[in-house]
Design a protein around this motif. Structure first.
Motif, mmCIF file in Angstrom:
data_model
loop_
_atom_site.group_PDB
_atom_site.id
_atom_site.type_symbol
_atom_site.label_atom_id
_atom_site.label_comp_id
_atom_site.label_asym_id
_atom_site.label_seq_id
_atom_site.Cartn_x
_atom_site.Cartn_y
_atom_site.Cartn_z
ATOM 1 N N LEU A 1 -15.025 4.396 -11.363
ATOM 2 C CA LEU A 1 -13.584 5.239 -11.580
ATOM 3 C C LEU A 1 -13.608 6.603 -10.708
ATOM 4 N N ILE A 2 -14.672 7.139 -10.852
ATOM 5 C CA ILE A 2 -15.002 8.618 -10.227
ATOM 6 C C ILE A 2 -14.830 8.198 -8.635
ATOM 7 N N VAL A 3 -15.418 7.505 -8.203
ATOM 8 C CA VAL A 3 -15.327 7.175 -6.603
ATOM 9 C C VAL A 3 -14.020 7.104 -6.295
ATOM 10 N N LEU A 4 -13.387 6.131 -6.979
ATOM 11 C CA LEU A 4 -11.976 5.777 -6.423
ATOM 12 C C LEU A 4 -11.087 6.744 -6.672
ATOM 13 N N ALA A 5 -11.146 7.696 -7.779
ATOM 14 C CA ALA A 5 -10.234 8.812 -7.954
ATOM 15 C C ALA A 5 -10.319 9.998 -6.753
ATOM 16 N N ILE A 6 -11.733 10.018 -6.239
ATOM 17 C CA ILE A 6 -12.051 10.823 -5.123
ATOM 18 C C ILE A 6 -11.497 10.419 -4.090
ATOM 19 N N LEU A 7 -11.627 8.960 -3.698
ATOM 20 C CA LEU A 7 -10.984 8.294 -2.477
ATOM 21 C C LEU A 7 -9.354 8.506 -2.416
ATOM 22 N N ALA A 8 -8.727 8.461 -3.491
ATOM 23 C CA ALA A 8 -7.171 8.246 -3.740
ATOM 24 C C ALA A 8 -6.930 9.935 -3.332
ATOM 25 N N VAL A 9 -7.624 10.539 -3.629
ATOM 26 C CA VAL A 9 -7.083 12.207 -3.169
ATOM 27 C C VAL A 9 -7.503 12.299 -1.755
ATOM 28 N N ALA A 10 -8.819 12.113 -1.297
ATOM 29 C CA ALA A 10 -9.034 12.088 0.258
ATOM 30 C C ALA A 10 -8.352 11.458 1.150
ATOM 31 N N ASP B 1 5.217 3.154 19.750
ATOM 32 C CA ASP B 1 4.096 3.531 19.456
ATOM 33 C C ASP B 1 3.501 2.510 18.002
ATOM 34 N N VAL B 2 2.366 2.175 17.972
ATOM 35 C CA VAL B 2 1.783 1.688 16.875
ATOM 36 C C VAL B 2 1.828 2.615 15.661
ATOM 37 N N LEU B 3 2.388 2.098 14.572
ATOM 38 C CA LEU B 3 2.722 2.958 13.413
ATOM 39 C C LEU B 3 1.767 2.902 12.214
ATOM 40 N N TYR B 4 0.570 3.779 12.705
ATOM 41 C CA TYR B 4 -0.480 3.729 11.927
ATOM 42 C C TYR B 4 -0.135 4.141 10.370
ATOM 43 N N GLU B 5 0.782 4.506 10.101
ATOM 44 C CA GLU B 5 0.994 4.877 8.705
ATOM 45 C C GLU B 5 1.192 3.539 7.902
ATOM 46 N N ARG B 6 1.281 2.605 8.572
ATOM 47 C CA ARG B 6 1.568 1.108 7.917
ATOM 48 C C ARG B 6 0.177 0.501 7.783
ATOM 49 N N TRP B 7 -0.801 1.117 8.348
ATOM 50 C CA TRP B 7 -2.180 0.438 8.009
ATOM 51 C C TRP B 7 -2.745 0.601 6.903
ATOM 52 N N LEU B 8 -3.733 0.146 6.678
ATOM 53 C CA LEU B 8 -4.329 -0.018 5.189
ATOM 54 C C LEU B 8 -4.873 1.467 4.913
ATOM 55 N N HIS B 9 -5.406 2.198 5.955
ATOM 56 C CA HIS B 9 -6.196 3.419 5.533
ATOM 57 C C HIS B 9 -4.988 4.509 4.883
ATOM 58 N N ALA B 10 -3.597 4.280 5.331
ATOM 59 C CA ALA B 10 -2.591 5.226 4.981
ATOM 60 C C ALA B 10 -2.001 4.695 3.674
ATOM 61 N N ARG B 11 -2.097 3.433 3.570
ATOM 62 C CA ARG B 11 -1.423 2.882 2.389
ATOM 63 C C ARG B 11 -2.360 2.559 1.188
ATOM 64 N N ALA B 12 -3.861 3.074 1.410
ATOM 65 C CA ALA B 12 -4.688 2.674 0.553
ATOM 66 C C ALA B 12 -4.352 3.659 -0.883
ATOM 67 N N PRO B 13 -3.905 4.731 -0.938
ATOM 68 C CA PRO B 13 -3.617 5.600 -2.234
ATOM 69 C C PRO B 13 -2.792 4.951 -3.011
ATOM 70 N N HIS B 14 -2.045 4.177 -2.533
ATOM 71 C CA HIS B 14 -1.028 3.322 -3.471
ATOM 72 C C HIS B 14 -1.586 2.049 -4.194
ATOM 73 N N PHE B 15 -2.565 1.343 -3.327
ATOM 74 C CA PHE B 15 -3.488 0.451 -3.770
ATOM 75 C C PHE B 15 -4.486 0.922 -5.046
ATOM 76 N N LEU B 16 -5.111 2.272 -4.918
ATOM 77 C CA LEU B 16 -5.870 2.837 -5.566
ATOM 78 C C LEU B 16 -5.312 3.388 -6.745
ATOM 79 N N VAL B 17 -4.278 3.527 -6.902
ATOM 80 C CA VAL B 17 -3.511 3.941 -8.201
ATOM 81 C C VAL B 17 -3.705 2.852 -9.001
ATOM 82 N N GLY B 18 -3.346 1.791 -8.551
ATOM 83 C CA GLY B 18 -3.567 0.294 -9.555
ATOM 84 C C GLY B 18 -5.232 0.200 -9.783
#
Length: 404
Positions: free
Chosen positions: A173-182, A198-215
């Motif tokens: 839980l702690i690690v995931l919370a830190i990852l979400a912020v970072a 251009d390739v839209l990097y904001e659609r890649w997983l690294h940019a959308r990961a905070p949303h998955f991390l919320v759940g």
């Protein structure tokens, strides 16, 4: 995985959260409205109401948060019970999303005649990794590619968290919370590309990961209810009115220029960071009262049969609404960006819902059931093989159960 399943950590029993189906309906409705607002020009020409509809693309963040909660919760439960089956998980995920996706894509390909290259890239779910792999009638499908990337990464995340969980149950839980912020703070890296160039990097997983991390964080918090983070989430989730007010305030903020354009114009890295943060807050505000809260009017509304049905069929609605909207423009000869929001929704939404219901009944449910039967046979064969070996095993064998 069903959006209605979760586990009560204190008792270890499976319970139902019907309102999560309703939350899917909310997310799908937001996505439908944002595309209708874009096609009719209402999103940029009707004041605050138009801007709010245009920002319905945040519905994708809610979908991602739901996936994070449900899939992470299920895989962690399997891992804790020694039943983690990565192959079976991948097969179930593929059966759940790909048949319906491929059929919708096939119809779009036949109707709009994109290049074979773009069709194959979309069929493989890789369209976000090319700058020009775009099928306008199927433009919403970019999020399927991001979702597939999350499906692929999640088992490795669960396995990586396993030693931390054994050392201290609250560490994941702690690690995931830190990852979400970072990852929220770095979500704008590489962003700001021009659509179609251009390739839209904001659609890649690294940019959308905070949303998955919320759940995922919500799921982990249920496993360690005594931890400070979990207690805070429970405190917030118990006040549904407060959660909805915060989500509503974040949504209003997201219609302001600080999040960038409401159309397909490039956003700056800083605008993408703000957009990611606000959409994560919205997803958390809508999810928490359902995963950590008690009875509320909000939960009751989302649990109503009609709302739940809309959520159950939301994947088909997501797949079909944009092709239907584009087909209506092609058939009627109406001009895009020239108004007509209500007629578009009045005709296009019922057709999309009908196709969604057919997709759910004739494609999604049968393919998931078939996958379940095939996996059950696979498990049976795996159970039978050790028994066959055991019957031929020498009595004086020194192999221990723990070694197996």
């Amino acid at each position: 995985m069903s959006s209605r399943r979760t586990t009560t950590p204190a008792q270890g029993v499976v319970t139902l959260i019907p309102a999560l189906d309703g939350l899917r309906a909310v997310a799908a409705g937001m996505v439908v409205l944002t595309h209708a607002a874009y096609l009719t020009g209402v999103g940029v020409g009707s004041g605050l109401t138009g801007r709010m509809m245009a920002r319905g693309d945040f519905g994708v963040a809610i979908f991602f948060a739901l996936s994070g909660f449900l899939l992470h919760r299920g895989l962690v439960a399997d891992d804790r019970d020694g039943r983690l089956d990565v192959v079976g998980y991948a097969f179930r995920r593929a059966a759940r999303i790909l048949p319906a996706y491929w059929i919708a894509l096939a119809v779009v390909v036949v109707a709009s005649h994109p290049s074979a290259r773009d069709s194959l890239i979309h069929a493989a779910g890789l369209q976000i990794y090319w700058s020009d792999a775009w099928i306008s009638d199927f433009g919403q499908s970019w999020s399927i590619a991001t979702e597939i990337a999350f499906y692929a990464a999640l088992p490795f995340v669960v396995l990586a968290l396993r030693p931390l969980r054994r050392r201290r149950p609250a560490l994941p839980l702690i690690v995931l919370a830190i990852l979400a912020v970072a990852l929220t703070l770095t979500s704008g890296l590489g962003g700001g590309g021009a659509f179609g160039e251009d390739v839209l990097y904001e659609r890649w997983l690294h940019a959308r990961a905070p949303h998955f991390l919320v759940g995922m964080i919500c799921a982990e918090a249920l496993l360690v209810p005594g931890h400070a983070i979990a207690r805070r989430l429970t405190s917030w989730g118990s006040d549904a009115v407060m959660c909805l007010a915060v989500a509503g305030a974040a949504y209003l903020m997201a219609t302001a220029p600080i999040t960038g354009s409401l159309t397909l114009e490039p956003a700056t890295p800083s605008q993408l960071v703000v957009r990611t943060a606000l959409s994560a807050v919205i997803a958390l505000g809508l999810l928490l009262p359902l995963t950590h809260g008690g009875p509320s009017a909000y939960r009751a509304v989302l649990s109503r049969p009609v709302v739940r049905w809309l959520g159950v069929t939301s994947y088909g609605l997501f797949l079909w609404h944009l092709p239907v909207f584009e087909a209506l423009y092609a058939v009627t000869g109406a001009s895009e960006f020239a108004g007509g929001l209500l007629p578009l929704l009045a005709v296009g939404l019922p057709i999309s819902l009908l196709l969604a219901a057919l997709s759910h009944h004739w494609i999604e449910v049968p393919s998931s059931r078939l996958a379940g039967r095939l996996l059950a046979r696979r498990r049976q064969r795996q159970r039978d093989r050790p028994e066959d070996k055991e019957s031929h095993r020498p009595l004086d064998s020194g192999a221990s159960d723990s070694a197996r």
